[in-house]
Every structure is written in structure tokens, then in C-alpha cells.
Design a protein around this motif. Structure first.
Motif, PDB file in Angstrom:
ATOM      1  N   ALA A 231     -15.846 101.432   5.952  1.00  0.00           N
ATOM      2  CA  ALA A 231     -16.139 102.812   5.529  1.00  0.00           C
ATOM      3  C   ALA A 231     -16.906 103.314   4.860  1.00  0.00           C
ATOM      4  O   ALA A 231     -17.199 101.723   3.934  1.00  0.00           O
ATOM      5  CB  ALA A 231     -14.314 103.250   4.858  1.00  0.00           C
ATOM      6  N   ILE A 232     -17.800 104.071   4.645  1.00  0.00           N
ATOM      7  CA  ILE A 232     -18.861 104.280   3.935  1.00  0.00           C
ATOM      8  C   ILE A 232     -18.209 106.104   2.782  1.00  0.00           C
ATOM      9  O   ILE A 232     -17.929 106.375   3.495  1.00  0.00           O
ATOM     10  CB  ILE A 232     -20.114 104.896   4.995  1.00  0.00           C
ATOM     11  N   VAL A 233     -18.690 106.152   2.208  1.00  0.00           N
ATOM     12  CA  VAL A 233     -19.022 107.233   1.171  1.00  0.00           C
ATOM     13  C   VAL A 233     -20.444 107.035   1.090  1.00  0.00           C
ATOM     14  O   VAL A 233     -20.860 106.678   0.410  1.00  0.00           O
ATOM     15  CB  VAL A 233     -18.600 107.153  -0.928  1.00  0.00           C
ATOM     16  N   GLY A 234     -20.994 107.815   1.666  1.00  0.00           N
ATOM     17  CA  GLY A 234     -22.805 108.509   2.045  1.00  0.00           C
ATOM     18  C   GLY A 234     -22.865 109.051   3.016  1.00  0.00           C
ATOM     19  O   GLY A 234     -21.962 109.513   3.660  1.00  0.00           O
ATOM     20  N   GLN A 235     -24.229 108.586   2.919  1.00  0.00           N
ATOM     21  CA  GLN A 235     -24.477 109.683   4.537  1.00  0.00           C
ATOM     22  C   GLN A 235     -24.810 108.128   5.411  1.00  0.00           C
ATOM     23  O   GLN A 235     -25.349 107.222   5.214  1.00  0.00           O
ATOM     24  CB  GLN A 235     -25.853 110.951   4.275  1.00  0.00           C
ATOM     25  N   LEU A 236     -25.329 108.936   6.365  1.00  0.00           N
ATOM     26  CA  LEU A 236     -25.877 107.783   7.727  1.00  0.00           C
ATOM     27  C   LEU A 236     -27.644 107.907   7.071  1.00  0.00           C
ATOM     28  O   LEU A 236     -27.838 109.344   7.299  1.00  0.00           O
ATOM     29  CB  LEU A 236     -26.066 108.843   9.415  1.00  0.00           C
ATOM     30  N   PRO A 237     -27.545 106.926   7.370  1.00  0.00           N
ATOM     31  CA  PRO A 237     -28.995 106.298   6.923  1.00  0.00           C
ATOM     32  C   PRO A 237     -30.052 107.073   8.025  1.00  0.00           C
ATOM     33  O   PRO A 237     -31.769 107.656   7.018  1.00  0.00           O
ATOM     34  CB  PRO A 237     -29.103 104.339   6.745  1.00  0.00           C
ATOM     35  N   ALA A 238     -30.297 107.492   8.895  1.00  0.00           N
ATOM     36  CA  ALA A 238     -30.976 108.082   9.385  1.00  0.00           C
ATOM     37  C   ALA A 238     -31.335 109.502   9.020  1.00  0.00           C
ATOM     38  O   ALA A 238     -32.089 109.615   8.723  1.00  0.00           O
ATOM     39  CB  ALA A 238     -31.002 108.111  10.639  1.00  0.00           C
ATOM     40  N   ALA A 239     -30.277 110.264   8.656  1.00  0.00           N
ATOM     41  CA  ALA A 239     -29.831 111.148   8.432  1.00  0.00           C
ATOM     42  C   ALA A 239     -30.722 111.411   6.830  1.00  0.00           C
ATOM     43  O   ALA A 239     -30.901 113.066   6.757  1.00  0.00           O
ATOM     44  CB  ALA A 239     -28.718 112.127   8.362  1.00  0.00           C
ATOM     45  N   MET A 240     -30.167 110.912   5.819  1.00  0.00           N
ATOM     46  CA  MET A 240     -30.719 111.099   4.973  1.00  0.00           C
ATOM     47  C   MET A 240     -32.334 110.786   4.092  1.00  0.00           C
ATOM     48  O   MET A 240     -33.181 111.296   3.935  1.00  0.00           O
ATOM     49  CB  MET A 240     -30.970 109.575   3.864  1.00  0.00           C
ATOM     50  N   GLN A 241     -33.094 109.909   5.697  1.00  0.00           N
ATOM     51  CA  GLN A 241     -34.252 109.659   5.618  1.00  0.00           C
ATOM     52  C   GLN A 241     -34.846 110.883   6.106  1.00  0.00           C
ATOM     53  O   GLN A 241     -35.832 111.625   5.809  1.00  0.00           O
ATOM     54  CB  GLN A 241     -35.202 107.904   6.852  1.00  0.00           C
ATOM     55  N   ALA A 242     -34.187 111.629   6.758  1.00  0.00           N
ATOM     56  CA  ALA A 242     -34.970 112.492   7.953  1.00  0.00           C
ATOM     57  C   ALA A 242     -35.085 114.166   6.675  1.00  0.00           C
ATOM     58  O   ALA A 242     -35.771 115.182   6.642  1.00  0.00           O
ATOM     59  CB  ALA A 242     -33.729 113.351   9.007  1.00  0.00           C
ATOM     60  N   TYR A 243     -33.833 114.072   5.775  1.00  0.00           N
ATOM     61  CA  TYR A 243     -33.903 115.312   5.289  1.00  0.00           C
ATOM     62  C   TYR A 243     -33.559 114.969   3.628  1.00  0.00           C
ATOM     63  O   TYR A 243     -33.600 115.911   3.304  1.00  0.00           O
ATOM     64  CB  TYR A 243     -31.966 115.498   5.467  1.00  0.00           C
ATOM     65  N   ASP A 244     -34.811 113.608   3.317  1.00  0.00           N
ATOM     66  CA  ASP A 244     -35.409 113.497   2.386  1.00  0.00           C
ATOM     67  C   ASP A 244     -36.336 114.100   2.087  1.00  0.00           C
ATOM     68  O   ASP A 244     -37.575 114.752   1.358  1.00  0.00           O
ATOM     69  CB  ASP A 244     -34.798 112.355   2.057  1.00  0.00           C
ATOM     70  N   ASP A 245     -36.802 114.538   3.325  1.00  0.00           N
ATOM     71  CA  ASP A 245     -38.298 115.012   3.526  1.00  0.00           C
ATOM     72  C   ASP A 245     -38.118 117.054   3.546  1.00  0.00           C
ATOM     73  O   ASP A 245     -37.267 117.911   3.847  1.00  0.00           O
ATOM     74  CB  ASP A 245     -38.737 115.224   5.303  1.00  0.00           C
ATOM     75  N   LYS A 246     -38.716 117.319   2.167  1.00  0.00           N
ATOM     76  CA  LYS A 246     -38.283 118.596   2.119  1.00  0.00           C
ATOM     77  C   LYS A 246     -38.390 120.013   2.286  1.00  0.00           C
ATOM     78  O   LYS A 246     -37.967 120.849   2.705  1.00  0.00           O
ATOM     79  CB  LYS A 246     -38.206 118.790  -0.182  1.00  0.00           C
ATOM     80  N   PHE A 247     -39.902 119.726   3.085  1.00  0.00           N
ATOM     81  CA  PHE A 247     -40.428 120.737   3.848  1.00  0.00           C
ATOM     82  C   PHE A 247     -39.892 120.886   4.497  1.00  0.00           C
ATOM     83  O   PHE A 247     -40.095 122.247   5.651  1.00  0.00           O
ATOM     84  CB  PHE A 247     -41.801 120.014   4.244  1.00  0.00           C
ATOM     85  N   ASP A 248     -40.208 119.737   5.645  1.00  0.00           N
ATOM     86  CA  ASP A 248     -39.490 119.627   7.229  1.00  0.00           C
ATOM     87  C   ASP A 248     -37.635 120.257   7.013  1.00  0.00           C
ATOM     88  O   ASP A 248     -37.228 121.160   7.896  1.00  0.00           O
ATOM     89  CB  ASP A 248     -39.451 118.393   8.103  1.00  0.00           C
ATOM     90  N   THR A 249     -36.965 119.747   5.991  1.00  0.00           N
ATOM     91  CA  THR A 249     -36.063 120.425   5.719  1.00  0.00           C
ATOM     92  C   THR A 249     -35.535 121.873   5.629  1.00  0.00           C
ATOM     93  O   THR A 249     -34.910 122.674   6.202  1.00  0.00           O
ATOM     94  CB  THR A 249     -34.383 119.593   4.661  1.00  0.00           C
ATOM     95  N   ASN A 250     -36.400 122.741   4.576  1.00  0.00           N
ATOM     96  CA  ASN A 250     -36.554 124.020   4.523  1.00  0.00           C
ATOM     97  C   ASN A 250     -36.836 124.683   5.552  1.00  0.00           C
ATOM     98  O   ASN A 250     -36.130 125.531   6.015  1.00  0.00           O
ATOM     99  CB  ASN A 250     -37.062 124.061   3.203  1.00  0.00           C
ATOM    100  N   ARG A 251     -37.807 123.955   6.347  1.00  0.00           N
ATOM    101  CA  ARG A 251     -37.912 125.038   7.258  1.00  0.00           C
ATOM    102  C   ARG A 251     -36.908 124.826   9.048  1.00  0.00           C
ATOM    103  O   ARG A 251     -37.077 125.457   9.579  1.00  0.00           O
ATOM    104  CB  ARG A 251     -39.243 124.237   8.604  1.00  0.00           C
ATOM    105  N   MET A 252     -36.220 123.812   8.642  1.00  0.00           N
ATOM    106  CA  MET A 252     -35.166 123.653   9.407  1.00  0.00           C
ATOM    107  C   MET A 252     -34.465 124.433   9.400  1.00  0.00           C
ATOM    108  O   MET A 252     -33.555 125.671  10.021  1.00  0.00           O
ATOM    109  CB  MET A 252     -34.828 122.232  10.109  1.00  0.00           C
ATOM    110  N   LEU A 253     -33.801 124.749   7.985  1.00  0.00           N
ATOM    111  CA  LEU A 253     -32.387 125.679   7.450  1.00  0.00           C
ATOM    112  C   LEU A 253     -32.591 126.847   7.725  1.00  0.00           C
ATOM    113  O   LEU A 253     -32.398 127.783   7.938  1.00  0.00           O
ATOM    114  CB  LEU A 253     -32.275 125.463   6.070  1.00  0.00           C
ATOM    115  N   ALA A 254     -34.085 127.288   7.847  1.00  0.00           N
ATOM    116  CA  ALA A 254     -34.865 128.422   7.348  1.00  0.00           C
ATOM    117  C   ALA A 254     -34.840 128.709   8.583  1.00  0.00           C
ATOM    118  O   ALA A 254     -35.040 130.458   9.713  1.00  0.00           O
ATOM    119  CB  ALA A 254     -36.073 129.195   7.037  1.00  0.00           C
ATOM    120  N   ALA A 255     -35.226 127.876  10.060  1.00  0.00           N
ATOM    121  CA  ALA A 255     -35.220 128.452  11.337  1.00  0.00           C
ATOM    122  C   ALA A 255     -33.205 128.955  11.662  1.00  0.00           C
ATOM    123  O   ALA A 255     -33.134 129.548  12.593  1.00  0.00           O
ATOM    124  CB  ALA A 255     -35.368 127.419  12.762  1.00  0.00           C
ATOM    125  N   ALA A 256     -32.689 128.023  11.129  1.00  0.00           N
ATOM    126  CA  ALA A 256     -31.028 128.498  11.026  1.00  0.00           C
ATOM    127  C   ALA A 256     -30.662 130.189  10.757  1.00  0.00           C
ATOM    128  O   ALA A 256     -29.250 130.687  10.487  1.00  0.00           O
ATOM    129  CB  ALA A 256     -30.378 127.460  10.443  1.00  0.00           C
TER     130      ALA A 256
END
Length: 369
Positions: A108-133
């Protein structure tokens, strides 16, 4: 305050021993010690709460962080499992291809999916995705020495600022940063160029940076917990949910100082309960919960927000691995993290917050019952 037995699990805490990878030319500077100090705080607090904790030494010294945590290398993960861990707490920066991916079907894991952490550690792309939502996010653009797809050239920054209708002061910061390192508030075009050149020349965070609108109002941070993590009332939630917002004050040059320089206990306090019903605060909390759902947060995340001139709060920094330091070990009495400050305001101790996070652990096949 809740009164419940520890989670039936044997947990080992991982710290960052692997060097941070370069992702798209960008890197996240490794924290000295690789979060081993916070990992040791977690392990020590859980063990003292009666929780089953697996450690690398038979008689760990409370003052020695590495006595309490395993490296996030293949060998460290294998050693933790061989020592009896059925749960791994990933108190480290994960990325696609991280060794943790190879044991997701075993523990079992306490933490994020590794691929998700890599993707959403990009502050610009993450904020752009949240704004689009449709979520309220601070406006920004990307800048580098030379233009490329989606990135503006430093030589064109004056025209870009005018086109984006941004006013000074503004924030210059890394795309994949850690805390407030490399973050600068600039008051004019000359200062913007100087801060940008400094970041690019040092290349600590790569050759790309963000220029972001500066929100001059109150700064707060919101910890969002995953579904199945029980709240202070002991009840498990059916969706992501937020702890009490924490106010940040005594900024340096308009930026909260790095917690390695100033403990957050010196410049942060939980928001008064009387403010939680304020429409702007309630809307911010709901936006943070919605953001956690957008990124499929599997463990606690922390989202930094600031108030604009219109009185509305905007999200500006989503952290997939929030700091989880806390008191207990020698010399650590002032090490409450922002999430612990939030939890304490509603009657949760630091160990109780950690036990709730452990209750939210997951397996590749789904949440642990």
C-alpha cells in the motif's frame, strides 16, 4: 480530538536519495537531506502513537534522521519490504519511472502516483489545466532566453507583458521549484529582466521560468485530503476535503520565506473559524477541493492561494508533496508544518493527522479498506 486505534499496517517511510531527474530541460533542485528530517518526524510520531513502523536500525536514535527512513532507491525499497513493511510512505519527489512503480502491486502507498506527481509538478501546465477547468488561477506566461513553442523570448518580455495586460509588481519563479526558492517579486521591467537572467544563468531549475501576476492581498494555504481519510470527527469522506486554511504573514519582499530559513510556525496561523463562512473563503476552499479532484490526488496536497484586488482568492501553487515535518524528536519543537498547523486548529495533534493520512493509503487495485 479523535480516539481510535492505530491503522493495522506496518509502514516504512521513504526519503529522497535518488537525484532529481531533468524533465523537459527542467529540474527540481533536491532538498538537502532529501526530506529525511520530515520522514523521521513522521516515523517517530507514528511509532510513539503505537503505530507499526519499520525502520532501518534496531534501536533508532531520535536525533538521527537516517535511523528512521529508507532511501527511495530500488535497494532501499526492497530493504523496507524485506524488513516487513506492507505500506510505503513516499515522503519524496516521485517521477515517471521511479522505483516505487515496480512495487505498487505488492504494498500500500501513502503518496501520489509517480507519473501524476511528475505531470503536476509543472506549475505552469498545472495552472493552465486548472484554469481550463474553470478554477480561479493566477495568470502567467513562460519565458526563456530564446523563444520556442509556447515560450516567449526574454528580449520580447516588454511586449508580452503589455499583451497579457499584466501590471507590476509581478512574480518571477521556476516552473518546477521547491517552496519559495528562486521566487522573486519584481516591481519594474528592469527588475524582471534581471531576475529572469539570474535564474536562467544559474540553471538551478533549468532554462525556463514563469512570470506570474502578483496578487497583493492575503496569502493562505489549504491542505486537501483524499477520500477515505477520516476528518477530526472520525468520519470518512466520500470526496476530497480540506483542512482549515492557514494564513501566511511576514513575507519578505512579498514572498513567504523558504521554510528552511524561517520555520512556518513563525509566520503562519490557522484562519479563524468565524471566517470560514465568508463567501470568498468558502469559494477558495471549494476551488482547492476541485483542484485536488482534477489531479486525482491520492494523498494530502497543499495549494497556495492569494487574494486579488477584487477580493477573490486565486490558486497559484499546487504542491503534490507538501512538507510534513512535525514536533517530537529532539530539537524539533518548532517544526509544525502548515498542514499540522491547520489540523491542530480543529483539535488534531500531529500524530493524529499522520494516522488519518495513513488511513487514506491506497493500492494499485484501489483504496485500502
Amino acid at each position: 480530538m479523535t480516539d481510535r486505534p492505530p491503522t493495522p499496517a506496518s509502514v516504512a517511510i521513504l526519503y529522497q536519495a535518488l537525484p532529481p531527474p531533468v524533465i523537459g530541460g527542467l529540474r527540481k533542485d533536491a532538498k538537502p537531506g532529501g526530506y529525511s528530517d520530515g520522514g523521521a518526524d513522521i516515523a517517530y510520531a507514528l511509532k510513539n502513537a503505537g503505530q507499526g513502523v519499520v525502520v532501518p536500525r534496531a534501536s533508532p536514535d531520535p536525533a538521527t534522521a537516517l535511523d528512521w527512513v529508507f532511501p527511495d532507491t530500488p535497494e532501499g525499497i526492497a530493504a523496507a519490504i524485506a524488513a516487513g513493511a506492507d505500506t510505503l510512505w513516499a515522503n519524496t519527489v516521485l517521477f515517471e519511472g521511479h522505483p516505487l512503480e515496480h512495487v505498487l502491486d505488492r504494498v500500500a502507498i501513502v503518496g501520489q502516483l509517480p507519473a501524476a506527481m511528475q505531470a503536476y509538478d509543472d506549475k505552469f501546465d498545472t495552472n493552465r489545466m486548472l484554469a481550463a477547468a474553470g478554477l480561479p488561477v493566477a495568470r502567467s506566461f513562460l519565458l526563456s532566453r530564446a523563444a520556442r513553442d509556447g515560450v516567449h523570448a526574454l528580449a520580447d518580455v516588454e511586449a508580452i507583458v503589455a499583451r497579457e495586460a499584466l501590471d507590476f509588481p509581478m512574480i518571477v519563479k521556476p516552473v518546477r521549484g521547491r517552496g519559495s526558492q528562486g521566487v522573486t517579486r519584481v516591481t519594474d521591467l528592469a527588475a524582471l529582466k534581471a531576475a529572469a537572467i539570474d535564474l536562467i544563468d544559474k540553471a538551478t531549475f533549468g532554462d525556463l521560468l514563469m512570470v506570474e501576476e502578483y496578487l497583493a492581498g492575503e496569502e493562505v494555504t489549504v491542505t486537501v485530503m483524499p477520500p477515505s481519510s477520516p476528518g477530526p470527527d472520525g468520519a470518512c469522506k466520500t470526496r476530497h476535503w480540506a483542512l482549515r486554511p492557514v494564513r501566511r504573514f511576514d513575507q519578505r519582499g512579498g514572498v513567504a520565506p523558504y521554510n528552511g530559513d524561517v520555520p512556518v510556525t513563525a509566520n503562519s496561523e490557522a484562519m479563524a473559524a468565524s471566517r470560514l463562512g465568508d463567501p470568498a473563503v468558502a469559494a477558495m476552499i471549494e476551488a482547492c477541493v476541485a483542484a485536488a479532484e482534477q489531479v486525482d490526488a491520492r494523498a494530502a496536497i497543499r495549494i497556495d492561494c492569494r487574494e486579488g484586488r477584487d477580493g477573490r482568492f486565486r490558486l497559484f501553487d499546487l504542491n503534490m508533496k507538501p512538507n510534513m515535518t512535525g514536533p517530537g524528536r529532539p530539537g524539533r519543537s518548532d517544526q509544525d508544518c502548515l498542514s499540522a498547523i491547520a489540523a491542530r486548529a480543529d483539535g488534531w495533534s500531529y500524530p493524529e493527522l499522520l494516522l488519518a493520512m495513513l488511513d487514506g493509503r491506497w493500492r494499485s487495485s484501489g483504496r485500502v479498506a
